[in-house]
Design a protein around this motif. Structure first.
Motif, short mmCIF file in Angstrom:
data_model
loop_
_atom_site.label_atom_id
_atom_site.label_comp_id
_atom_site.label_asym_id
_atom_site.label_seq_id
_atom_site.Cartn_x
_atom_site.Cartn_y
_atom_site.Cartn_z
N PHE A 348 0.83 -1.01 0.20
CA PHE A 348 0.07 0.08 -0.15
C PHE A 348 0.92 1.15 0.12
N GLN A 349 0.38 2.30 -0.87
CA GLN A 349 1.11 3.55 -0.60
C GLN A 349 0.03 4.53 -0.60
N LEU A 350 0.31 5.66 -0.04
CA LEU A 350 -0.56 6.72 0.18
C LEU A 350 -0.01 8.13 -0.08
N LYS A 351 -0.44 9.10 -0.55
CA LYS A 351 0.09 10.32 -0.64
C LYS A 351 -1.05 11.54 -0.72
N TYR A 352 -0.80 12.18 0.41
CA TYR A 352 -1.58 13.40 0.52
C TYR A 352 -0.84 14.60 0.77
N LYS A 353 -0.78 15.34 0.02
CA LYS A 353 -0.05 16.82 -0.16
C LYS A 353 1.44 16.45 0.35
N ILE A 354 1.91 16.89 1.36
CA ILE A 354 3.20 16.78 1.55
C ILE A 354 3.59 15.44 2.40
N PHE A 355 2.52 14.54 2.75
CA PHE A 355 2.76 13.42 3.41
C PHE A 355 2.88 12.09 2.51
N ARG A 356 3.62 11.24 2.75
CA ARG A 356 3.99 9.88 2.19
C ARG A 356 4.06 8.77 3.22
N PHE A 357 3.18 7.52 2.63
CA PHE A 357 3.22 6.50 3.49
C PHE A 357 3.41 5.22 2.65
N ASN A 358 4.26 4.18 3.05
CA ASN A 358 4.69 3.25 2.15
C ASN A 358 4.68 1.76 3.06
N TYR A 359 4.14 0.67 2.51
CA TYR A 359 4.03 -0.46 3.18
C TYR A 359 4.19 -1.82 2.22
N SER A 360 5.11 -2.35 2.66
CA SER A 360 5.65 -3.76 1.65
C SER A 360 6.37 -4.85 2.47
N ALA A 361 6.81 -5.88 1.63
CA ALA A 361 7.16 -7.12 2.25
C ALA A 361 8.30 -7.52 1.56
N ARG A 362 9.03 -8.45 1.82
CA ARG A 362 10.06 -8.96 1.10
C ARG A 362 10.74 -10.26 2.06
N PHE A 363 11.60 -11.14 1.52
CA PHE A 363 12.25 -11.99 1.85
C PHE A 363 13.86 -11.46 1.99
N THR A 364 14.48 -11.91 3.15
CA THR A 364 15.81 -11.82 3.28
C THR A 364 16.69 -13.17 3.55
N GLU A 365 17.73 -13.36 3.01
CA GLU A 365 18.44 -14.50 3.05
C GLU A 365 19.45 -14.20 4.25
N PRO A 366 19.83 -15.37 4.96
CA PRO A 366 20.97 -15.20 5.98
C PRO A 366 22.10 -15.12 5.26
N ASN A 367 23.17 -14.07 5.86
CA ASN A 367 24.30 -13.87 5.22
C ASN A 367 25.08 -15.42 5.37
N VAL A 368 25.87 -15.38 4.28
CA VAL A 368 26.69 -16.61 4.14
C VAL A 368 27.79 -17.13 5.60
N SER A 369 28.00 -16.08 6.18
CA SER A 369 29.02 -16.08 7.24
C SER A 369 28.03 -16.61 8.34
N TYR A 370 26.82 -16.36 8.48
CA TYR A 370 25.93 -17.10 9.60
C TYR A 370 25.72 -18.64 9.19
N LEU A 371 25.86 -19.10 8.18
CA LEU A 371 25.68 -20.39 7.92
C LEU A 371 27.04 -21.29 8.28
N GLN A 372 28.29 -20.64 8.07
CA GLN A 372 29.44 -21.27 8.12
C GLN A 372 29.48 -22.12 9.58
N PRO A 373 29.29 -23.48 9.69
CA PRO A 373 29.36 -24.13 10.94
C PRO A 373 30.51 -24.30 11.52
N VAL A 374 31.73 -23.66 11.15
CA VAL A 374 32.82 -23.54 11.68
C VAL A 374 33.00 -22.55 12.84
N ALA A 375 33.18 -22.67 14.04
CA ALA A 375 33.16 -21.52 14.95
C ALA A 375 34.27 -20.79 14.90
#
Length: 652
Positions: A348-375
């Protein structure tokens, strides 16, 4: 442009770079600025540092031209070198029921950074409705550093648990090869438009770390020594493609389709070697501390929406977004993991005069460094594990902003806010045993955060005298689980910072500026195992500028920072006093000779406090301290800017 500094001040101020460096013509794609005066344009810094004591030098060129066919061509190259000395004290205080873990660390790091920035831009207005932009860029950066850290852990009874002496000799590279292309076309039919583009980048970043440490434990007497080489190569490749099309259905209604996709190919290859006593070489491979992780896949975002102009001031744009992600995580020593997820969500997006509002959704994959099983055991008291089973996070984001300047009433105000709701976000689960913390990243739901602020200012003018009064505030709220020793609690962390300022200008002869802010920091926990945290920081800055007699400019500034988080050995009242005198000469005041003195009171430190999880982290680092400097500046073109003030000469 070229510069050479043996002090922490940047070689140029942002206005110089925009004007003299021609960045106002070539364009600025990214910008970073700090309150300490450090800044970057397009990833290029011009000296200065916000941590430690730094000597820097560099230079380059920025070439712009316009061909007969109207094609704008830009080429730029900049080289930077910085030698940095960082001396830092860190106190970390964790609450653990009736006990505590109090960590005191002292760090000394010497580093040498060399950086090459090569870039170009082609901007072609093919016709009145069609435009093509191509931007290649190369960044070659190396960082050689030697870091010595001494740390100790105590409990709530002030018993010494352990002590650590740690050395990291690091040789790293941060390289990037990037190509951005954008093609946009409008049509004769009003409201119809088409846009496609791509952003392709490869970042090969090798890290060689010679790590040696000795840990001594007292409550359970023992000693642990580590002498290892960690050879870690991180290669990330990402291709981002996008396209959007807008078709007017009527004067008030239009259809819009936005499609984007990411191709992901990341690798984290880690090999660990112990030193061989026979030949003193690091040639004994450690299989348990060696692993290669490869993350490959793609994700797409398809958004279909309808825009409706309700009135001339009100515009609504509801829509639906479909997100899909496919990841293949491959490991040399463990089973591969394949992940496929998708969801449909409203936008959803809304624009009223000088006011702006935005709503959205997305996926974010984990950084590969988080997947590294070695400590990561390069800090024997803070061991970071990876988690191959981490899931992609699903994020919902919202934003709003408004800005207005009323020239009649001379009132300027703005309001802004951001928020995120995260499912399967990454939270660190911490286990503490004998003063050693082991961190395991896990997925958790119910994570959300909000940030925002508002500012308003009013100008009063009479003849050649002006007065400006401003008020504002910023706030941040984080809600996230905290997990220590299997004790889980929701943590609510608040930051609120009201501020005010006043500026008096008497015919450009005398300027008086005063600002004040207070940062209120709080954390609250659902479980009594954790103790609520509260502290405040007050900041005040006073400035005086006198442009009299003619050709002379005197300026001075005094800032005070007061912390009520009191720790032995830490400065709770940090005072900075700077002053300068500038003499203007030659035609149109093109030449300026300035003598300045920095940190007259020899405070020599900077301090920062933050709340993380169940901890309050207090950091104090070295500053350049008192010095005098004589500067000669010659402007080939002087456009009559006022001389004096923090925005042009002082950045503290």
């Amino acid at each position: 442009m070229a510069y050479g500094n043996n002090i922490n001040q940047p070689g140029f101020n942002p206005n110089d770079v925009q004007r003299i460096g021609e960045f106002s013509r070539s364009g600025v794609n990214s910008m970073m600025m700090t309150s300490g005066g450090y800044f970057e344009f397009n990833g290029i810094n011009f000296g200065g540092s916000y941590n430690g004591v730094q000597a820097s030098s560099g230079g380059g060129f920025n070439f712009n031209t316009l061909t007969k066919k109207g094609i704008k061509i830009n080429t730029q190259y900049f080289f930077g070198r910085s030698d940095n000395l960082l001396e830092k004290l860190t106190n970390t205080n964790q609450t653990l029921g009736t006990d505590r873990l109090i960590t005191n660390a002292s760090e000394n790091t010497n580093s040498l950074i060399l950086k090459h920035n090569i870039g170009g831009k082609l901007d072609w207005q093919i016709d009145s409705l069609t435009q093509l932009t191509i931007e290649p860029a190369i960044v070659l950066s190396s960082n050689n550093s030697v870091s010595k850290v001494s740390s100790s852990n105590n409990n709530a009874n002030n018993q010494l648990i352990n002590m650590l002496a740690n050395l990291n000799d690091l040789n790293t590279s941060s390289n990037k090869y990037q190509l951005r292309v954008d093609f946009s076309k409008d049509f004769k039919k009003a409201g119809r438009s088409f846009n496609i583009g791509a952003d392709i980048s490869a970042t090969p970043n090798p890290i060689i770390n010679y790590n040696r440490s000795i840990s001594v434990f007292y409550l359970k007497p023992s000693t642990l020594e580590i002498d290892q080489l960690r050879n870690n190569t991180i290669d990330n490749f990402r291709s981002y493609f996008y396209g959007n099309y807008t078709e007017p259905i009527s004067k008030k209604l239009n259809f819009k389709a936005d499609v984007s996709g990411n191709i992901i190919n990341n690798e984290n290859a880690l090999s660990t070697f112990y030193r061989n006593p026979a030949n003193q070489l690091y040639d004994i491979i450690v299989p348990d501390l060696s692993q290669t992780v490869k993350q490959a896949g793609f994700k797409t975002n398809t958004n279909i929406s309808l825009g409706y102009k309700v009135t001339k001031d009100l515009y609504l744009q509801p829509g639906l977004v479909h997100n899909y992600i496919s990841l293949n995580n491959r490991f040399t020593n463990t089973v591969d993991i394949n992940q496929r997820y998708n969801f449909i969500w409203p936008t959803f997006q809304l624009k009223y005069k000088i006011f702006r509002f935005n709503y959205s959704a997305r996926f974010t994959e984990p950084n590969v460094s988080y997947l590294q099983p070695v400590a990561d055991n390069t800090n024997a008291f803070y061991i970071r594990n990876g988690n191959p089973n981490l899931l992609p996070a699903r994020m919902q984001g919202l934003s709003m902003n408004m800005y207005k300047y009323d020239p009649k009433s001379l009132i300027n105000y703005n309001l802004y806010g951001y928020g995120n709701f995260t499912k399967n976000g990454i939270v660190n689960a911490i286990t503490i045993n004998n003063g050693v913390q082991t961190i395991n990243p896990v997925n958790k739901n119910g994570i959300y955060n909000f940030s925002g602020g508002a500012n308003i200012s009013k100008d009063f003018k009479k003849d050649k005298t002006s007065l400006k009064v401003g008020l504002g505030f910023w706030a941040n709220f984080d809600h996230s689980p905290v997990i220590v020793n299997n004790m889980e609690s929701d943590a609510n962390v608040f930051y609120v910072g009201p501020n005010g300022s006043i500026r008096l200008d008497l015919n450009d002869k005398v300027e008086i500026n005063q600002s004040y802010s207070v940062n209120l920091n709080r954390s609250r926990y659902d479980d009594s195992y954790y103790t609520n945290i509260s502290y405040n920081t007050h900041q005040s800055t006073s400035e005086l500028i006198i442009r009299y007699p003619k050709k002379l400019v005197f300026e001075t500034s005094y800032s005070l920072t007061i912390n009520d988080q009191k720790i032995a050995g830490y400065n709770n009242n940090i005072k900075f006093w700077n002053a300068a005198l500038t003499y203007l000469f030659m035609k149109n005041d093109r030449a300026q000779l300035k003598f300045s003195v920095n940190d007259i009171l020899q405070s020599n430190v900077r301090r920062n406090i933050e709340i993380t999880g169940n901890s309050v982290i207090d950091t104090q680092s070295n500053n350049l301290g008192r010095y005098g400097m004589l500067t000669l500046t010659y402007n080939i073109q002087n456009f009559g800017q006022k001389v004096g003030g923090r925005q042009t000469f002082f950045n503290f």
